[in-house]
Enzyme design. Structure first.
Site, PDB file in Angstrom:
ATOM      1  N   GLU A 159       0.678  -0.958  -0.250  1.00  0.00           N
ATOM      2  CA  GLU A 159      -0.300   0.007  -0.316  1.00  0.00           C
ATOM      3  C   GLU A 159       0.883   1.094  -0.365  1.00  0.00           C
ATOM      4  O   GLU A 159       1.456   1.503   1.200  1.00  0.00           O
ATOM      5  CB  GLU A 159      -1.138  -0.241   1.732  1.00  0.00           C
ATOM      6  CG  GLU A 159      -1.736   1.285   1.948  1.00  0.00           C
ATOM      7  CD  GLU A 159      -2.548   1.101   2.477  1.00  0.00           C
ATOM      8  OE1 GLU A 159      -2.248   0.774   3.538  1.00  0.00           O
ATOM      9  OE2 GLU A 159      -4.046   1.665   2.583  1.00  0.00           O
ATOM     10  N   GLU A 254     -12.135   3.163   5.006  1.00  0.00           N
ATOM     11  CA  GLU A 254     -11.576   3.438   5.785  1.00  0.00           C
ATOM     12  C   GLU A 254     -11.203   4.837   5.994  1.00  0.00           C
ATOM     13  O   GLU A 254      -9.971   5.084   5.161  1.00  0.00           O
ATOM     14  CB  GLU A 254      -9.756   2.764   5.293  1.00  0.00           C
ATOM     15  CG  GLU A 254      -8.694   2.583   6.634  1.00  0.00           C
ATOM     16  CD  GLU A 254      -7.183   2.271   5.198  1.00  0.00           C
ATOM     17  OE1 GLU A 254      -7.514   2.468   4.326  1.00  0.00           O
ATOM     18  OE2 GLU A 254      -6.922   1.691   6.449  1.00  0.00           O
TER      19      GLU A 254
HETATM   20  O1  LIG Z   1      -1.618   3.854   7.968  1.00  0.00           O
HETATM   21  C1  LIG Z   1      -2.565   3.632   7.159  1.00  0.00           C
HETATM   22  O2  LIG Z   1      -3.003   4.999   6.702  1.00  0.00           O
HETATM   23  C2  LIG Z   1      -3.445   2.654   6.447  1.00  0.00           C
HETATM   24  O3  LIG Z   1      -3.980   2.497   5.789  1.00  0.00           O
HETATM   25  C3  LIG Z   1      -2.850   1.535   7.261  1.00  0.00           C
HETATM   26  O4  LIG Z   1      -2.794   0.387   6.239  1.00  0.00           O
END
Ligand SMILES: O=C(O)C(=O)CO
Length: 276
Positions: A159, A254
């Site tokens: 990511e 998220e």
């Molecule tokens: O640290 C963050 O902002 C994340 O999205 C971790 O997965």
């Protein structure tokens, strides 16, 4: 004579997964899966849900038990002290044991829950360390974790992050360069539309160039990292483009909810929160 022309369907039909490390923080971690289920979610994901790489057995049992009625779809490996700014151990020279330990714990959780996706946060650049040596270690760790994941039919995702100056993966291209170097089919890109947008990445190019490499998508509006509609990102539009380009996986919700999780979910009809 006039004919009705069938217009392409608006929106997208990608399934959502609630990230319970950031949503439902109104209740303790072990109560969040129940709260998500009550709100209509059937699929959930978490950052590392324990305070260390090697949690007590009872803590792992309590976590797994808390998932009653929902499916665990994604889990971050132990990433260090996130609150203190640490962002993963994959490239952290000197913390190899913690990375290896968290891999074992994560695979144990996978066995018990069916979880098949693991977010391997790359780690910040370290003072006094050669970045090339950190990248060498990352390659070793990712290779080892990819082997272990492949044995259970799981994937790892890498990511790009915003808000962490010392974290070297900032754009989709940064992460894809690591994936190319690694050459492992089950290590894929985690495209968090919020992080990429904040870092100035081109989300249209993300869709056209990188969709085949994407293993997971996450969303929050930008600026602010709150729910869709609070910022400037055309989140639905990008999700529709991703689906049209062939992405079929989950979309992780998220974001930092405002003013609270249940109210913040007004943008998502209950019928779209879970899977039949
Ligand atoms: O640290 C963050 O902002 C994340 O999205 C971790 O997965």
């Amino acid at each position: 004579m006039k004919f009705e022309v069938a217009m392409p369907e608006e929106g997208h039909s990608l399934p959502y997964v609630a990230n319970l490390s950031i949503l439902f923080k109104e209740v303790p971690l072990l109560d969040r899966a129940a709260a998500a289920r009550d709100a209509g979610f059937t699929d959930v994901e978490y950052w590392w849900p324990f305070g260390s790489a090697v949690p007590a057995r009872e803590d792992v049992d309590a976590f797994v038990d808390s998932l009653d009625g929902v499916r665990l779809r994604g889990l971050n490996f132990y990433a260090g002290d996130m609150a203190a700014g640490e962002r993963g151990l994959v490239s952290w020279i000197g913390r190899e044991t913690e990375f290896a330990d968290s891999l074992v714990v994560a695979l144990g959780i996978a066995e018990r829950t069916g979880c098949r996706s693991f977010n391997a946060l790359y780690g910040n650049r370290l003072d006094g360390e050669d970045p090339a040596k950190q990248d060498d270690l990352a390659r070793v760790h990712l290779d080892k974790a990819a082997d272990a994941a492949a044995r259970i039919g799981a994937q790892l995702v890498l990511e790009p992050l915003s808000g962490a100056d010392r974290y070297p993966l900032k754009t989709a291209a940064d992460a894809v360069a690591v994936l190319d170097d690694l050459g492992r089919e089950n290590v894929r890109l985690l495209a968090d539309l919020y992080h990429l947008a904040v870092n100035g990445d081109d989300l249209d190019a993300l869709v056209t160039v990188h969709t085949p490499r994407i293993g997971h998508v996450q969303i929050a509006d930008a600026p602010g990292r709150h729910q869709p509609g609070t910022g400037e990102l055309d989140i639905d539009g990008y999700l529709a483009k991703l689906q049209n380009a062939g992405y079929t996986g989950f979309v992780g919700i998220e974001y930092v909810p405002e003013p609270d999780t249940v109210t913040s979910l007004g943008w998502l009809p209950k019928t779209r929160r879970g899977r039949a």
